[in-house]
Design an enzyme around this catalytic site. Structure first.
Site: not given
Ligand code: HMG
Ligand code: MG
Length: 307
Positions: A17-18, A209, A242, A251
């Site tokens: 995933r990450d 993490h 990220c 990582n």
């Molecule tokens: P958004 O665009 O702000 O808002 O997304 P929305 O909720 O209005 O959705 C817009 C569109 O996305 C819509 O589709 C929804 O249906 C679709 P449209 O009508 O435009 O065709 N949608 C989805 N589709 C599939 N699955 C879903 C989903 N939700 C909405 N679950 C949202 C807000 C949070 C969904 C978006 O910003 C997003 O998916 N962000 C992902 C961010 C991400 O994955 N970041 C990396 C992971 S975190 C990380 O790496 C940190 C970690 O490792 C810890 C660390 O290291 O600190 C965990």
């Molecule tokens: Mg991370």
């Protein structure tokens, strides 16, 4: 000298995933599935397989359902996925996930970039996710990003981390993972953050993490273990980063973590040779050398032994 260290560490493997969320090229599902199956063979108890997030924001993991359906699960192993909202939860449940992770941050600007919500809005979003998990008997992990520093805001107060970790704990998550998203933490800040978080979440339910931007991740592991943490997230080969933290590098590499724990006599249940097989196969698929130090020695030895 006597030190209070755990006898066993649970390593949460986040590479699929990450790691793969951050690759420029989309790895075909069939290779992701093979990667997870190789990690299973290496003996992990917990593998974070993918994310059910918006494919518009993270196209690398748009095939989450196919990957989940394709892996060969082994009894006793937890296969989890990130979900940002109830829609993601629906997709994860439909794909057969029994363990999901919600994610927010300790700093507002990073959270806005990452999930387009304030911290409090994200916590509200997670309420129906937690309710659904309770109703269906699923477990939820809670991530807090930017616990040791934010790419946009700089320093983050340990109390801000404790507030968010505590709010996730109150939602009913089974463990809270504290992210050093950009790898700026050090043992001193690890002690301070864990001290603050321990007032809200029992440390045996806290994971760290770590990203290894400045090579401090293993020092931070030791500080966390000495503080009472025994769950560490890491990524095969040191894959990772990220997409919403421009300065995040890979990582902490799982091989480097496990090799150190092995040397210290701390059990993980992970077979380093089998883990190296998984990382080297992914390295070949990606066409670039992965940063794990341990892996570089394996690569060298295998090259010497090759006919
Ligand atoms: P958004 O665009 O702000 O808002 O997304 P929305 O909720 O209005 O959705 C817009 C569109 O996305 C819509 O589709 C929804 O249906 C679709 P449209 O009508 O435009 O065709 N949608 C989805 N589709 C599939 N699955 C879903 C989903 N939700 C909405 N679950 C949202 C807000 C949070 C969904 C978006 O910003 C997003 O998916 N962000 C992902 C961010 C991400 O994955 N970041 C990396 C992971 S975190 C990380 O790496 C940190 C970690 O490792 C810890 C660390 O290291 O600190 C965990
Ligand atoms: Mg991370």
């Amino acid at each position: 000298m006597s030190h209070s260290l755990p006898q066993r560490v649970r390593v949460v493997e986040v590479g699929p995933r990450d790691g793969l969320q951050n690759e420029k090229r989309v790895v075909p599902a069939v290779h992701k599935i093979a990667f997870v199956d190789r990690l299973t063979a290496a003996g992990f108890e917990h593998i974070e397989v993918t994310s059910f997030v918006s494919p518009r924001w993270v196209p690398q993991l748009a095939d989450a359902a196919d990957v989940f359906a394709g892996i060969t699960p082994r009894a006793g192993v937890t296969y989890s996925a990130l979900v940002p909202n109830l829609f993601g939860m629906d997709r994860a449940v439909a794909a057969g996930a029994r363990y999901v992770a919600v994610f927010t941050a300790a700093s507002e600007t990073f959270n806005q970039h990452n999930i387009h919500a304030s911290i409090d809005e994200s916590l509200q979003r997670f309420e129906p996710v937690a309710r659904r998990a309770r109703d269906e008997g699923l477990s939820v992990r809670g991530y807090v990003s930017t616990c040791f520093g934010c790419p946009y805001e700089g320093g983050v107060a340990p109390e801000a981390v404790a507030r968010v970790a505590g709010a996730l704990w109150d939602l009913g998550v089974v463990e809270v993972s504290l992210g050093d998203t950009i790898g700026v933490g050090h043992p001193g800040s690890m002690w301070d953050v864990l001290e603050a978080v321990s007032r809200r979440v029992p440390l045996d339910k806290v994971a760290v993490h770590l990203h290894d931007t400045f090579g401090r991740a293993l020092a931070n592991v030791l500080a966390a273990l000495e503080s009472g943490v025994s769950i560490i997230d890491s990524s095969a080969g040191g894959l990772g980063g990220c997409p919403y933290a421009p300065s995040a590098s890979g990582n902490l590499a799982t091989e480097d973590l496990v090799a150190m724990l092995d040397a210290m006599g701390i059990e993980t249940g992970i077979d380093l040779g089998a883990l190296a097989d998984a990382s080297l196969a992914m390295e070949q698929e990606l066409g670039r050398v992965l940063p794990s130090r341990y892996l570089s020695t394996v690569r060298g030895q295998r090259a010497l032994l090759a006919p």
